[in-house]
Design a protein around this motif. Structure first.
Motif, short mmCIF file in Angstrom:
data_model
loop_
_atom_site.label_atom_id
_atom_site.label_comp_id
_atom_site.label_asym_id
_atom_site.label_seq_id
_atom_site.Cartn_x
_atom_site.Cartn_y
_atom_site.Cartn_z
N LEU A 104 -0.29 28.00 11.14
CA LEU A 104 0.30 29.05 10.44
C LEU A 104 1.09 28.69 9.18
O LEU A 104 1.26 29.97 8.58
CB LEU A 104 1.69 29.16 10.91
N ASN A 105 1.15 26.80 8.66
CA ASN A 105 1.28 27.32 7.81
C ASN A 105 0.73 25.37 7.37
O ASN A 105 1.60 24.31 7.83
CB ASN A 105 3.05 26.88 7.54
N ASP A 106 -0.12 25.16 7.21
CA ASP A 106 -1.08 24.09 6.78
C ASP A 106 0.17 22.73 5.33
O ASP A 106 -0.59 22.04 4.73
CB ASP A 106 -2.66 24.68 6.42
N GLU A 107 0.36 23.92 4.54
CA GLU A 107 1.46 22.20 3.70
C GLU A 107 2.23 21.96 3.93
O GLU A 107 3.01 21.81 3.00
CB GLU A 107 1.78 24.17 2.86
N ASP A 108 2.85 22.27 4.81
CA ASP A 108 4.86 21.78 5.97
C ASP A 108 3.84 20.28 6.13
O ASP A 108 2.94 19.34 7.04
CB ASP A 108 4.30 22.27 6.87
N PRO A 109 4.09 18.83 4.82
CA PRO A 109 4.21 17.31 5.38
C PRO A 109 4.07 17.27 6.73
O PRO A 109 3.12 16.19 7.08
CB PRO A 109 4.71 16.84 4.25
N LYS A 110 5.50 18.23 7.31
CA LYS A 110 5.75 17.60 8.94
C LYS A 110 5.01 17.41 9.75
O LYS A 110 4.71 16.25 10.86
CB LYS A 110 7.43 18.22 9.02
N ALA A 111 4.82 18.37 9.79
CA ALA A 111 3.97 19.08 10.94
C ALA A 111 2.25 17.46 10.78
O ALA A 111 1.77 17.11 11.97
CB ALA A 111 2.92 20.17 11.19
N TYR A 112 1.84 17.73 9.75
CA TYR A 112 0.92 16.57 9.34
C TYR A 112 1.18 14.51 9.84
O TYR A 112 0.55 14.83 10.70
CB TYR A 112 0.06 16.62 7.79
N ALA B 79 -3.24 13.66 4.61
CA ALA B 79 -2.77 15.49 3.92
C ALA B 79 -1.42 15.88 3.96
O ALA B 79 -1.23 16.75 3.21
CB ALA B 79 -3.44 15.69 5.06
N ALA B 80 -1.23 15.29 4.24
CA ALA B 80 0.33 15.04 4.35
C ALA B 80 1.41 14.94 2.65
O ALA B 80 2.04 15.49 2.13
CB ALA B 80 1.63 14.03 5.43
N LEU B 81 0.65 13.87 2.57
CA LEU B 81 1.09 12.74 1.05
C LEU B 81 0.29 13.88 -0.15
O LEU B 81 1.17 13.43 -1.20
CB LEU B 81 -0.06 11.58 0.72
N LYS B 82 -0.87 14.41 0.69
CA LYS B 82 -1.68 15.47 -0.43
C LYS B 82 0.00 16.14 -1.05
O LYS B 82 -0.20 17.15 -2.04
CB LYS B 82 -2.52 15.94 0.31
N ARG B 83 0.61 16.85 0.21
CA ARG B 83 0.66 17.64 0.13
C ARG B 83 2.42 18.14 -0.95
O ARG B 83 3.47 18.54 -1.31
CB ARG B 83 1.84 18.95 1.56
N ASP B 84 3.73 16.42 -0.31
CA ASP B 84 4.34 15.62 -0.71
C ASP B 84 3.64 14.14 -0.74
O ASP B 84 4.18 13.00 0.25
CB ASP B 84 5.50 16.24 -0.20
N PRO B 85 3.72 13.75 -1.76
CA PRO B 85 3.67 12.38 -2.51
C PRO B 85 4.32 11.16 -2.22
O PRO B 85 4.14 9.72 -1.89
CB PRO B 85 2.85 12.19 -4.10
N TYR C 210 6.91 11.36 0.35
CA TYR C 210 7.32 11.94 2.32
C TYR C 210 6.79 10.19 2.51
O TYR C 210 6.09 9.98 3.28
CB TYR C 210 6.15 13.07 2.53
N ARG C 211 8.17 9.78 3.20
CA ARG C 211 8.45 8.41 3.21
C ARG C 211 7.96 8.10 5.22
O ARG C 211 6.99 7.49 4.99
CB ARG C 211 10.18 8.12 3.72
N GLU C 212 8.09 9.60 5.58
CA GLU C 212 7.03 8.86 6.85
C GLU C 212 5.90 9.09 6.59
O GLU C 212 5.24 8.39 7.50
CB GLU C 212 7.10 10.06 8.07
N ARG D 202 0.75 5.97 7.08
CA ARG D 202 -0.60 5.14 5.87
C ARG D 202 -0.33 4.33 5.90
O ARG D 202 -2.03 3.10 6.05
CB ARG D 202 -0.29 6.14 4.62
N ALA D 203 0.23 3.10 5.79
CA ALA D 203 0.12 1.71 6.12
C ALA D 203 0.27 1.26 6.83
O ALA D 203 -0.42 0.41 7.53
CB ALA D 203 2.07 1.47 5.63
N ARG D 204 0.49 2.16 8.10
CA ARG D 204 0.58 1.32 9.60
C ARG D 204 -1.31 1.76 9.81
O ARG D 204 -1.47 1.24 10.57
CB ARG D 204 1.33 2.26 10.70
N ALA D 205 -1.79 2.80 9.27
CA ALA D 205 -3.10 3.20 10.20
C ALA D 205 -4.22 2.18 9.10
O ALA D 205 -5.07 1.57 9.83
CB ALA D 205 -3.28 4.33 9.57
#
Length: 602
Positions: free
Chosen positions: A536-544, A566-572, A574-576, A581-584
Motif C-alpha cells: 500500500l505504501n512502499d515509501e515507508d521505512p518502518k515496514a521495511y 530499502a529502508a535507508l534508501k527512503r530515509d538514510p 533511520y536509526r532502526e 543493517r549493521a547486525r546483518a
C-alpha cells in the motif's frame, strides 16, 4: 434618502484612527505570534505537499481545499467539497517565504484581521455614523474574544479573507466603485463559500439605507436599476460556480459527518430546535465570551427535543428581540435594521437551519456576522448619546471598560492556541462530553508514551459515542497501540484487527499489526502484515525495517540486509534500519571485494 454623511474625514484623522486600530489589534494578538500549528493547521499546512513546491501551485487552483492533506486512513486525498484556492495560495506563499515556521502564518492572519477591522470602520463611516461611533464599532470588533479562532487558528484565514472580500465589495459598491467591488466579491468567493450572500447584503443596503426604493421612485424604475446593478454580481457568481464545478466536478458538498455535525443524525424537528439553540449560543458567546472551545463535535451540544428547553427559549427570545428591533427601526432611520439584517444574512449559510454544513458550531463562523452586532452597538450608542454630553461621556467610559475586559480575555484566549494539546485541554474543560476532543487528547498522550492516560481518553470517547470505533480507524489504531504498549496484547491486537476490517487500505495500520504479531512471536502473520503495508505504501521505512528485524530473528540475514537497505534508501538516517543493517552485515559470511551481500551477482 441616502444617509447624511458626517463632515469629510481628513487624512490626518484617518491616519490617527488607523494607528489606534492597529495598536488595538497588536495588543490583542501579539502573543498569538508565538503559537504553533494546531488542529487542522497540521493537516492542511504542515502535511500538505502541494504547498511546498512551486510547480504544484497551479494544482491548488483546481483542487479541493483538503486535496494536499492526506487521509490517515488510506493515504488518499480528502474531498469534502470545499473550494478555497486563494487561501491555499496564501499558505503556499507563506511556505515559500518562511517554510513551516508558524510565526509567518500567524503574522499574516493578524495583518488580515487589521484589514478587516479597518473595513469595519470605513463601512460604519459610509453608513453615516460619526467618527467616534465608527471607531467604537471597529475597536469592539478588533478585540472581541469570539474572533480568536479565526485569527489565532491559522486555518481561520478562510474567514479573514472572505470577510475582506465581502466588506470591501460592499464598501466599494456603496461608493459606486463597481469594478473594484466585483473584484473584491470574487476574492471573497474564492476564499470561502459564505461570500455568496453579498448580493443580499447589497439589496439590504438598498432597502434600508441606499435609497433605491426611495419614495416617489416608480417600481419599474427601481427594478431596472436593480437588474443592471445586480446583473454584474450575478455574472461573477455564475463564473465562480462554473470554475468550482470544473475544479471539483460538483457544486454540492458531501453529507455532513455525524461526529462533527450531530444534526445530520436527527429528524427535522429536533434538528431545527437544536440549530436554533446553537444560534442562541453564538449570541451568548458574543455577550459573555468566558467559555470558548475550538471544537463542538458530538456530544458537546446535546440535542434539543422541546420548545421548553431553556436553550431554545433563550435563543428565541434573543433572536426575536433582534428581529423586533429591526422591524421597529425600519420605519425610522433604518440603520439598526441594516445592522441586524447584516448579522442574519451573513450568519444564515452557517446556521444549519436549512443546509447542513460540516460542523454543528464553530466560533470562527461568527467572525463576519459579528460585524453586524458591532455596528448595531455603535448605532445604539449614537442614538443614546446624541445631543447629551453626559450620556456620551458616560457611554464612552463604559465602552472603554468593556473593551479592556474583552482585550484581556482575548490575550488569555490566545494562549490556548499555543499547540494542539493546550487547545484540546482548554476545549475539554468547556465541553467535557466532546468525543472528538477526548480522542485527540488520547492520541497526544499515546505519542508521549502515557499509555494509561491515552487509554482513558479513548475509552471516554467511546463511552460518549459508542459508534466511534466503527467510523474512525485512527482511534482504533491509537487505542490498539496503547493497549499493546501497556502489555494488553490480546486486547490491542483485537482492536487493530477490527480497524483493519473497517478500512484495509491504511498501510500504517498493517505495519502496526505486523509489529504486534512480531511481539507475540507470530512470525508468519507479522511478515504478511508488513508486506501488506508495503504493497500500500512502499515509501515507508518502518515496514521495511520491521521485516528486517523479523528476518534477523529467523536468520535470514541477506533478506534482512536488503530490507534495511530499502529502508535507508527512503530515509538514510533511520536509526532502526541502520541497526538492522549493521547486525546483518555482522552475521553474514565474508564476501569477495566489490560484492555486496543480498544481491544476485554475489
Amino acid at each position: 434618502m441616502p444617509p447624511s454623511f458626517p463632515p469629510a474625514v481628513t487624512p490626518a484623522s484617518h491616519a490617527s484612527v488607523l494607528a489606534l486600530l492597529v495598536l488595538m489589534v497588536a495588543l490583542a494578538y501579539a502573543n498569538s505570534l508565538q503559537n504553533g500549528f494546531t488542529f487542522d493547521d497540521e493537516a492542511i499546512i504542515g502535511k500538505n505537499a502541494l504547498l511546498k513546491q512551486v510547480h504544484h501551485w497551479p494544482t491548488l487552483l483546481t483542487s479541493d481545499y483538503w486535496a494536499g492533506a492526506r487521509d490517515p486512513a488510506d493515504a488518499s486525498e480528502i474531498h469534502v467539497g470545499l473550494y478555497r484556492p486563494l487561501v491555499l495560495l496564501s499558505y503556499a506563499a507563506n511556505y515559500a517565504v518562511g517554510g513551516l515556521n508558524p510565526i509567518g502564518y500567524h503574522l499574516v492572519n493578524v495583518l488580515l484581521h487589521c484589514l478587516v477591522v479597518w473595513l469595519v470602520y470605513l463601512l460604519a463611516l459610509q453608513l453615516g455614523l460619526p467618527i467616534l461611533s465608527a471607531l467604537a464599532a471597529a475597536v469592539l470588533f478588533a478585540v472581541h474574544p469570539i474572533h480568536t479562532e479565526a485569527v489565532s487558528g491559522i486555518v481561520g484565514r478562510a474567514e479573514l479573507m472572505m470577510a475582506v472580500g465581502v466588506l470591501a465589495s460592499l464598501w466599494w459598491a456603496m461608493r459606486g466603485r463597481y469594478g473594484l467591488s466585483l473584484i473584491a466579491f470574487a476574492v471573497g468567493l474564492f476564499s470561502k463559500e459564505q461570500a455568496v450572500m453579498l448580493p443580499l447584503l447589497l439589496a439590504l443596503y438598498d432597502v434600508c439605507v441606499g435609497g433605491t426604493f426611495a419614495r416617489g421612485l416608480a417600481w419599474h424604475s427601481a427594478m431596472r436599476r436593480l437588474s443592471l446593478r445586480y446583473g454584474m454580481y450575478a455574472l461573477v457568481l455564475m463564473g465562480y460556480l462554473l470554475v468550482r464545478w470544473l475544479a471539483l466536478g460538483t457544486l454540492s458538498t458531501p453529507p455532513a459527518p455525524f461526529l462533527d455535525n450531530p444534526l445530520a443524525g436527527l429528524d427535522w424537528y429536533p434538528r431545527l430546535l437544536t440549530a436554533i439553540k446553537v444560534a442562541g449560543q453564538y449570541l451568548w458567546l458574543c455577550l459573555w465570551p468566558a467559555s470558548l472551545s475550538a471544537d463542538y463535535s458530538y456530544n458537546a451540544i446535546p440535542a434539543a427535543n422541546s420548545l421548553l428547553d431553556s436553550g431554545i427559549v433563550a435563543a428565541l427570545l434573543a433572536w426575536l428581540n433582534l428581529l423586533a428591533i429591526a422591524v421597529w427601526s425600519f420605519g425610522r432611520d433604518r440603520l439598526a435594521c441594516f445592522c441586524i439584517g447584516f448579522l442574519m444574512v451573513t450568519f444564515f449559510p452557517a446556521s444549519n437551519l436549512i443546509i447542513l454544513i460540516g460542523t454543528i458550531m464553530g466560533e470562527r463562523l461568527f467572525y463576519l456576522p459579528s460585524v453586524g452586532l458591532c455596528l448595531l452597538l455603535a448605532v445604539g450608542y449614537e442614538s443614546f448619546a446624541r445631543g447629551n454630553r453626559t450620556a456620551r461621556t458616560g457611554g464612552l467610559i463604559l465602552f472603554s471598560l468593556l473593551c479592556l475586559a474583552l482585550l484581556a480575555r482575548t490575550v488569555a484566549r490566545n494562549e490556548d492556541w499555543a499547540d494542539t494539546e493546550q487547545m484540546a485541554r482548554s476545549a475539554v474543560r468547556v465541553v467535557p462530553n466532546d468525543a472528538k476532543v477526548h480522542s485527540i487528547l488520547g492520541r497526544l498522550a499515546k505519542d508521549k508514551g502515557n499509555w494509561d492516560e491515552a487509554i482513558g481518553h479513548f475509552q471516554t470517547a467511546l463511552s460518549i459515542y459508542p459508534e466511534y470505533s466503527r467510523i474512525d480507524v485512527t482511534l482504533n489504531s491509537n487505542l490498539g497501540i496503547s493497549l499493546i504498549e501497556k502489555g494488553l496484547m490480546a486486547e490491542g491486537i483485537e482492536v487493530l484487527e477490527r480497524a483493519a476490517n473497517i478500512d484495509p487500505r491504511w498501510s500504517l495500520l498493517h505495519y502496526n499489526l505486523g509489529f504486534a504479531y512480531a511481539r507475540q512471536g507470530w512470525d508468519r502473520e507479522a511478515e504478511v502484515s508488513y508486506r501488506q503495508a508495503l504493497s500500500l505504501n512502499d515509501e515507508d521505512p518502518k515496514a521495511y525495517t520491521g521485516l528486517g528485524f523479523l528476518f534477523l530473528k529467523q536468520g535470514r540475514y541477506a533478506e534482512a540486509l536488503a530490507s534495511a537497505e530499502a529502508a535507508l534508501k527512503r530515509d538514510p538516517q533511520y536509526r532502526e534500519a541502520l541497526f538492522v543493517r549493521a547486525r546483518a552485515l555482522e552475521a553474514l559470511p565474508p564476501h569477495p571485494p566489490g560484492c555486496m551481500p543480498g544481491f544476485v551477482k554475489c
